[in-house]
Write a protein that holds these residues in place. Structure first.
Motif, PDB file in Angstrom:
ATOM      1  N   THR A  55      75.028  -5.046  17.122  1.00 37.10           N
ATOM      2  CA  THR A  55      76.382  -5.080  17.687  1.00 37.10           C
ATOM      3  C   THR A  55      77.248  -6.110  16.965  1.00 37.10           C
ATOM      4  OG1 THR A  55      75.657  -6.596  19.438  1.00 37.10           O
ATOM      5  CG2 THR A  55      75.666  -4.234  19.946  1.00 37.10           C
ATOM      6  N   ALA A  56      76.652  -7.212  16.537  1.00 31.89           N
ATOM      7  CA  ALA A  56      77.410  -8.212  15.776  1.00 31.89           C
ATOM      8  C   ALA A  56      77.846  -7.628  14.429  1.00 31.89           C
ATOM      9  CB  ALA A  56      76.568  -9.473  15.563  1.00 31.89           C
ATOM     10  N   ALA A  76      80.735  -5.291  15.002  1.00 29.66           N
ATOM     11  CA  ALA A  76      81.972  -6.037  15.272  1.00 29.66           C
ATOM     12  C   ALA A  76      82.535  -6.619  13.982  1.00 29.66           C
ATOM     13  CB  ALA A  76      81.697  -7.140  16.291  1.00 29.66           C
ATOM     14  N   ASP A 107      81.363  -7.626  20.274  1.00 30.13           N
ATOM     15  CA  ASP A 107      79.924  -7.358  20.284  1.00 30.13           C
ATOM     16  C   ASP A 107      79.283  -7.682  21.634  1.00 30.13           C
ATOM     17  OD1 ASP A 107      80.513 -10.033  19.641  1.00 30.13           O
ATOM     18  OD2 ASP A 107      78.568 -10.335  18.702  1.00 30.13           O
ATOM     19  N   ASP A 111      77.304  -5.037  23.871  1.00 26.10           N
ATOM     20  CA  ASP A 111      75.937  -5.309  24.342  1.00 26.10           C
ATOM     21  C   ASP A 111      75.832  -5.025  25.840  1.00 26.10           C
ATOM     22  OD1 ASP A 111      74.183  -5.981  22.338  1.00 26.10           O
ATOM     23  OD2 ASP A 111      74.651  -8.121  22.379  1.00 26.10           O
TER      24      ASP A 111
END
Length: 168
Positions: free
Chosen positions: A118-119, A122, A130, A134
């Motif tokens: 997710t990071a 982003a 992110d 999540d």
């Protein structure tokens, strides 16, 4: 087993009692500091006690530093103009890409944790946040279904669209 447990509990209680008595004996002999005892200690050791005002007077005076403005050289101005032109060109290219919002491929390697994925999304601008993504994955109980591999995605996808791509 019960006998051992009872013996252990009695030992704990006895030790606590002994420590309580020892603490009360030791703390009874302790003295508290007051103005007279401090003055007496200072006199015995040839020390001087300062008041708050005296202490503040002894601190060094700090004057604010004034900023000195200098005129930049003309060579620097010419360089900055060329830098500004390059930045404008790069901004135009980025704006063109953002306007078209063309899909691109993103590679998610094996072994990445969901929060790392997710990071990455982003950073690439695919999702906005992110942490929120999540939370979305956890709420939908699909965080463990996110796969690794090469995916075709585009910037500004909704959480639902991005999740659909990652779990299929």
């Amino acid at each position: 087993m019960r006998t051992n447990l009872r013996a252990f509990a009695i030992g704990i209680l006895f030790a606590t009692g002994v420590m309580g008595v020892a603490y009360s004996i030791v703390s009874a002999g302790a003295t508290t500091l007051n103005e007279e005892s401090i003055q007496a200690y200072a006199a015995e050791n040839d020390l001087h006690v300062l008041s708050k005002e005296e202490y503040d007077e002894l601190l060094p005076k700090v004057e604010p530093v004034e900023e000195i403005e200098t005129e930049p050289k003309e060579e620097v101005k010419e360089e900055s103009n060329s830098n500004e032109e390059a930045k404008e060109e790069a901004t135009e290219v980025v704006e063109e890409k953002e306007e078209t919002n063309e899909p691109f491929e993103i590679v998610i390697p094996d072994g990445m944790a969901t929060y790392e994925i997710t990071a990455l999304l982003a950073r690439e601008g695919i999702i906005e946040d992110d942490k929120k993504f999540d939370a979305y994955l956890e709420d939908k109980n699909i965080a463990t279904k996110v796969r690794s591999g090469t995916f075709t995605m585009k910037k500004g996808m909704s959480y639902e669209e991005a999740a659909d791509v990652l779990i299929k």
